[in-house]
Each structure stands twice: as C-alpha cells, then as structure tokens.
Scaffold this active site. Structure first.
Site, PDB file in Angstrom:
ATOM      1  N   GLU A   1     -50.519 -46.851 -36.592  1.00 51.62           N
ATOM      2  CA  GLU A   1     -49.074 -47.003 -36.710  1.00 51.62           C
ATOM      3  C   GLU A   1     -48.449 -46.768 -35.332  1.00 51.62           C
ATOM      4  OE1 GLU A   1     -45.580 -44.817 -39.371  1.00 51.62           O
ATOM      5  OE2 GLU A   1     -47.198 -43.621 -38.511  1.00 51.62           O
TER       6      GLU A   1
ATOM      7  N   LYS B   1     -44.044 -50.999 -44.277  1.00 47.72           N
ATOM      8  CA  LYS B   1     -44.157 -49.684 -44.920  1.00 47.72           C
ATOM      9  C   LYS B   1     -43.130 -49.573 -46.046  1.00 47.72           C
ATOM     10  CE  LYS B   1     -44.335 -44.787 -43.509  1.00 47.72           C
ATOM     11  NZ  LYS B   1     -44.180 -43.881 -42.347  1.00 47.72           N
TER      12      LYS B   1
ATOM     13  N   CYS C   1     -49.466 -43.976 -42.855  1.00 48.90           N
ATOM     14  CA  CYS C   1     -49.148 -42.587 -42.515  1.00 48.90           C
ATOM     15  C   CYS C   1     -48.616 -41.791 -43.702  1.00 48.90           C
ATOM     16  CB  CYS C   1     -48.167 -42.576 -41.339  1.00 48.90           C
ATOM     17  SG  CYS C   1     -48.033 -40.964 -40.504  1.00 48.90           S
TER      18      CYS C   1
END
Length: 547
Positions: free
Chosen positions: A303, A363, A414
């Site tokens: 990321e 995301k 994440c």
C-alpha cells in the site's frame, strides 16, 4: 498525709494508660485495611487489562490471556451493574492504553488517549454485562459470550468500528488457534475467554471445598467443562489446519522498498518511496537473471508504494512500467489515485508487463481519522494534525480478487485485515491466496506492525489460505495456511521475499458459516442477560411482597 486529686474526664470513664494509643493504632490499621479492600478490585481490573496487553505480539505470551480473564472474573463476579461498568472500564484502560500507544506515535498523546477512552467504553459495557450474568449457573459461558458481544459492537461502531485488540488477534501462537477455522475470530476469542473464566470458577470452587468440605457436583462439573471443552475443541479442530497445496503452487515476490523517513512526513518524498520500490524490483529482476532467485509468477508491492497517481503523472507511470517490464510478471501496485473532483482513492492496480494497468481494487474500508476525518470542524478544535489529511479518501465498493498469471489473489488493504468480512468475501469469491498490502511507516518502530502481522496469521488459519504481507517499511512476511511465518523482513530495510506458496480452494467451516457463529454467540449473550434480568426482577418483587 497529703492526697493527690486526679481530675476526671467529663467526656467518659477513666481509660487505662496507653489504651488510647492502642485504640488509635487499631483504628488506623482497620482504616488502611478497608482502603486496601476497596482498592483491590479496581487494581485487579487494571492488572487484568495489562495481562491481556502482554498476551499480544510481539510477545509470544498468548497464555497470559487465561489468567487475565480469570482475574477479571474475580473482579466482576457478584458486583452491582454500575460497579461492573466501572471495573470493566478500568480493565479496558489497562488493556487498550498500552496496546494502542502507537496511534500517538507522531501526532501526540491527545488522539491516542481519546481513542483509548472511547474504546474502553465497550469493555466497560462488557464488564456490566459480565457482572449481571455472574450469579447465573454456569456463569463463565454467559460471561464469555457477553465479552464477544462487546467485541462485535466495537468492530462495527462508531465510524465502521475498530476491531483492533480482539482477543483472537493475540492468539496466533496459541493452542486455541485452530478454532479460527471453525468459527473465525468470534469462536477463537470466545474459547479463550471461556477457559479463563472457567479457571477462576474452578479455583473458587476448590477454595470453597477446602473451607466447607462440600463439593457440589453440577457447578464443579460446569467449571471444569469451561476449562476443558475449549482445549479439547482446539485439539479436535487441528485437522482443519492444513498447509498443503490443493491446486498447485505459485511463486510470489513481496517487495519492501522502504521509506526515506519515519512518521507522517514520510510521503513528503513520495517520488523517493516510488523509486525505492521500483529499484528493489529491478534488483530482484537482476537476481533472477543471475539465477540466484526463482522467477516469480507475480509480484506484490505495498500500500502507498506509489503515492503519485500514475494515471495523472506520466513520469510515475514510466517508472512503474519499466520496473514491471524488467521483472516480467504481473505486479500489484499500491497507489493513491487523485481524480480531478471527488475523493481520493486508496487503490491497488494490477500492472501487466505487456499491457500496463489492467485492473484496480479500491480500498473498501478507509480508516477514520487516518484516511478521512469525520466531524472535521469539531476534531480540529482538539488537534490540528487533522489538516494533514487535507482531502478525504472515499471507499470502494467492489470485492478485490485479481487473476495474476492464473492465480486468484484476494486483496485486503492494510486496515481491512482487522475486519472479518473484508477478508472472508475475497475467499468466497474464489481467492486461492490472500494479499494484505500495508503501509506501517506512519507508526515508526512501534508494536503496530507485529500486531497487524498477527492478524494476518489468524486470517491464514481462519480461511486456510497462504497470506502474503508486503509492507513499505516492514515487517513484510509470507505466511502458510497454518499460520506459520516462513519468510519475513527486518523493519526499515529494503528487501524482496520470494517463496513458493500453496494454493487452496476448499473452504473452512469459518469461511462457509461467515457471521453465523458470531450471531449464535450474540444469542447466548442475550439469553444470559435476559435470564439475569428476570432473576433480578423476581428478587425485587419477592422482597417487595415480603415487606
């Protein structure tokens, strides 16, 4: 003959010499004993929380969660509801304050303390509920379910929830880990809490037996079962933990390019971060050409490995494209996409060495107060760091599964690894392995990266998938489906991990059942709380009738 007259104290009878001093000393001792008794439970509550914290990575002390829950059981059993909340809140502070200290690494203590104060409310609510059910027969069962109900609430509210600190995430090295494959993090956490509460109840019954000589069969059996059933269940679940390949293997490379500096300002040199990852990929390609490393089937960047939008910046596009062509394998790039209007997107881009960018995943669960600022005008009054996030990120809606050279790779970016649904639905949509590209540079050398790595280990067992974790600054890792880390990097060191990982398509019970085990435990918690409420009402009614 002379006579000495002794004055008489009008306040009472004569007191022998020294008696007043003795009485005062006894009163002071009694006062101190009373204060110690009053402080014992609050101190025990804080200590139980501290033991929970110590059970989490990077320490391999998972077993400390058991005495933590046993001590919490002693603290809360038989307490009034208001005391239960207060004691639970203290336990939450003892647990979450050290666990989440990394959240204030570069923004000061204010946000850290605010987060801890808010999240400890859920632990306080758990304490209230545990106190309520603690007088029921078989109370460890109800108490463990109440704890999981509080975790379920904390994972969903406010602002989409904050599951960090779920008990399951501290058990990556523990004997209960196979239960993750049975019912995910709720069942794993429930087993730990049940065993801990059962330990306290068994000890309490043993002490009572020594004092009275009585051993009530049913309560003692229930206490022993609370300890043994979770352990036996974990043993029975061992066959579900399998690290073998079902549909072949794939050779994967995880790139850790490192960042030029720690903290919030690391991306002030965004081009340096991009160049680091491109250079490390080119170096990997040279190692492959020399025959020292196997050619990867696909490559994973972390990321934020390109905080420069490659669609809007031709120079960034060129740097990425040359690196991907050099390695000659599909590569997943973590990028920040900045459309001319609207919100930013935290995007993973599938970059083909011949065709360039061919697919994206945005995301879906963006981080509040990190990637977007809720209630910005209010929050600004307390901390000006909110304006570092000058433009909010927006969430995506599509499930992330890339086909990389014939391997279906599920993507959880994440923070998403903390959420059960965000990982599970990639597997139900065909993922043969899971990738968790992350950026932990914001949190320096704190324990955060180890806590997050433990989450990925639990997810590996939960869904029986290999998990690859590429991180900008470390710790990057490759994890087998049984939760074992087979390769990992040091922190803040450029590196490339290359490994042949097993591919799997079967689904564990946890994957198939999804949220059902958690709903079942919520039902148990509701049943216990309802039963406790009925009993309390009956006691009040009976007392009123007698009066």
């Amino acid at each position: 003959m002379s006579t000495t007259m002794t004055p008489v104290d009008a306040s009472g009878p004569d007191v022998p010499s020294g008696s007043a001093t003795s009485s005062g000393g006894a009163s002071a001792a009694a006062l101190w004993r009373g204060r110690a008794r009053r402080l014992a439970r609050p101190a025990a509550a804080v200590l139980s929380g501290a033991l929970l914290y110590l059970s989490f990575p990077p320490r391999p002390l998972w077993w400390l969660a058991l005495p933590a829950f046993a001590l919490l059981g002693w603290t809360l059993r038989g307490r009034r509801l208001r005391a239960g909340f207060g004691l639970g809140y203290l336990a939450g502070l003892g647990f979450l304050a050290p666990l989440l200290v990394w959240t204030g690494s570069f923004v000061g203590a204010g946000p850290w303390l605010a987060l801890v104060a808010a999240e400890a409310v859920f632990v306080g609510a758990a304490g209230l509920g545990i106190a309520a059910v603690s007088r029921l027969p078989g109370w460890p069962l109800w108490a463990a379910a109440v704890w999981i109900a509080a975790e379920a609430a904390r994972a969903r509210a406010p602002f989409g929830g904050f599951p960090w600190g779920k008990i399951a995430f501290g058990q990556a090295d523990g004997i209960f880990l196979p239960l993750a494959a049975v019912g995910g993090t709720p069942v794993l956490g429930f087993a730990v809490a049940l065993c801990g509460f059962g330990l306290y109840e068994a000890l309490r019954r043993a002490v009572a037996y020594r004092r009275t000589g009585r051993l009530p069969r049913v309560p003692v059996t229930a206490a022993v079962a609370a300890v043994l059933v979770p352990v036996a269940g974990a043993g029975a679940a061992l066959p579900l933990v399998d690290a073998g390949a079902e549909t072949g293997t794939a050779t994967v490379a995880a790139i850790q390019g490192n960042v030029p500096r720690l903290g919030l300002d690391f991306n002030a040199q965004r081009r340096a971060v991009l160049d680091n990852h491109a250079d490390r990929t080119v170096q990997l390609a040279e190692d492959v050409a020399r025959g020292t490393v196997k050619q990867p089937d696909f490559v994973l960047w972390p990321e934020n490995s390109s905080d420069i939008d490659p669609y809007a910046n031709p120079d960034a596009y060129d740097v990425i494209d040359k690196a991907v062509k050099k390695i000659g394998a599909p590569t997943v790039i973590g990028a920040v996409i900045a459309p001319q209007t609207g919100k930013l997107r935290n995007t993973l881009i599938e970059w083909d060495p011949r065709r360039g960018p061919v697919d994206t995943y945005d995301k879906r669960h963006v981080q509040p107060f990190g990637e977007y600022i809720p209630l910005r005008p209010v929050v600004r009054l307390f901390n000006s760091n909110v304006d570092r996030v000058s433009r909010d990120f927006g969430p995506g809606s599509r499930i992330g599964v890339f086909d990389l050279a014939g391997t279906r790779v599920g993507l959880a970016t994440c923070y998403e690894a903390a959420f059960d649904w965000a990982v599970r639905d990639t597997v139900t949509h065909g993922a043969q392995l899971i990738a968790v590209p992350s950026n932990n540079a914001t949190f320096g050398r704190s324990e955060m990266t180890y806590q997050q790595l433990a989450m990925s280990r639990v997810r590996a067992v939960e869904h029986s998938r290999a998990v690859v974790v590429p991180v900008t600054s470390g710790v990057s890792a490759i994890i087998r489906p049984d939760g074992q880390v087979v390769r990992k990097t040091a922190m803040f060191t450029p590196d490339a991990l290359v490994d042949e990982v097993p591919l799997r398509t079967s689904q564990t019970p946890a994957t198939r059942f999804g949220i059902a085990p958690e709903l079942l435990l919520l039902g148990v918690a509701a049943g216990g709380l309802g039963w406790a409420a009925v009993r309390a009402r009956a006691r009040r009614t009976g007392t009123a009738g007698t009066a």
